[in-house]
Design a protein around this motif. Structure first.
Motif, PDB file in Angstrom:
ATOM      1  N   SER A  91      -0.503   7.814  -5.344  1.00 19.86           N
ATOM      2  CA  SER A  91       0.498   7.743  -4.322  1.00 19.86           C
ATOM      3  C   SER A  91       0.396   6.360  -3.453  1.00 19.86           C
ATOM      4  O   SER A  91      -0.414   6.236  -3.016  1.00 19.86           O
ATOM      5  N   THR A  96      -1.154   4.525   0.226  1.00 18.74           N
ATOM      6  CA  THR A  96      -2.218   5.399   0.730  1.00 18.74           C
ATOM      7  C   THR A  96      -3.604   4.424   0.381  1.00 18.74           C
ATOM      8  O   THR A  96      -4.587   5.214   0.696  1.00 18.74           O
ATOM      9  N   GLU A 155      -4.890   3.690  -2.290  1.00 17.20           N
ATOM     10  CA  GLU A 155      -5.736   3.597  -3.729  1.00 17.20           C
ATOM     11  C   GLU A 155      -5.725   2.623  -4.451  1.00 17.20           C
ATOM     12  O   GLU A 155      -6.346   2.384  -5.554  1.00 17.20           O
TER      13      GLU A 155
END
Length: 158
Positions: free
Chosen positions: A46, A49, A51
């Motif tokens: 997502s 977030t 990542e």
């Protein structure tokens, strides 16, 4: 009176802030691949977030589903510059407790450490090993300060 079929237009979704993505990706630095999902299962993530680095996320915004592209980022753009404050000596005794007491560390090795809560991990790169066995780690991202290649194939966007 003429009859005609209603016009339908199908738009391909594109990556937006907060999008949920299914994708194959390859992240590489000058020494080669750090991660590559092209030979296995695709990844899911997502946007926003943490990542991916914010610089890489920004390059994905607006790309339509189905895109397969390679993005080149100059040194330091993807993960910032190396931060000397992120270097820390770790005693050999602690290294023995956390891993194999017979492990011989070499500059360039990447070692995974557990987070204090034990639920995750983070990595450090070996910079130097003292005669007493203490190891100097750099906890900057392994690709900090380096040019990065990011190849991506966007399979799905939600």
């Amino acid at each position: 009176m003429t009859n005609s079929a209603p016009m339908t237009t199908t738009s391909v979704p594109s990556v937006q802030a907060g999008s949920f993505l299914t994708l194959h990706y390859r992240l590489a630095g000058p020494a080669g691949d750090v991660i590559n999902t092209f030979n296995g299962k695709p990844g899911t993530l997502s946007l926003g977030t943490g990542e991916l680095s914010p610089a890489i996320e920004e390059l994905l915004i607006g790309l339509p589903e189905g895109t397969h592209t390679t993005l080149e980022l100059p040194a330091g753009a993807a993960f910032g510059e190396r931060n000397p404050e992120m270097q820390q000596w770790v005693a050999r005794k602690l290294m023995n407790e956390l891993g194999d007491p017979h492990e011989q560390y070499q500059p360039g090795d990447v070692v995974q450490f557990p987070t204090p809560d034990g639920l995750g991990s983070y990595a450090g790169s070996v910079v130097q090993v003292r005669e007493d066995g203490a190891v100097l780690f750099d906890f900057s991202h392994p690709l900090a300060g380096q040019p990065v290649t990011f190849e991506v194939k966007i399979i799905g966007v939600i």
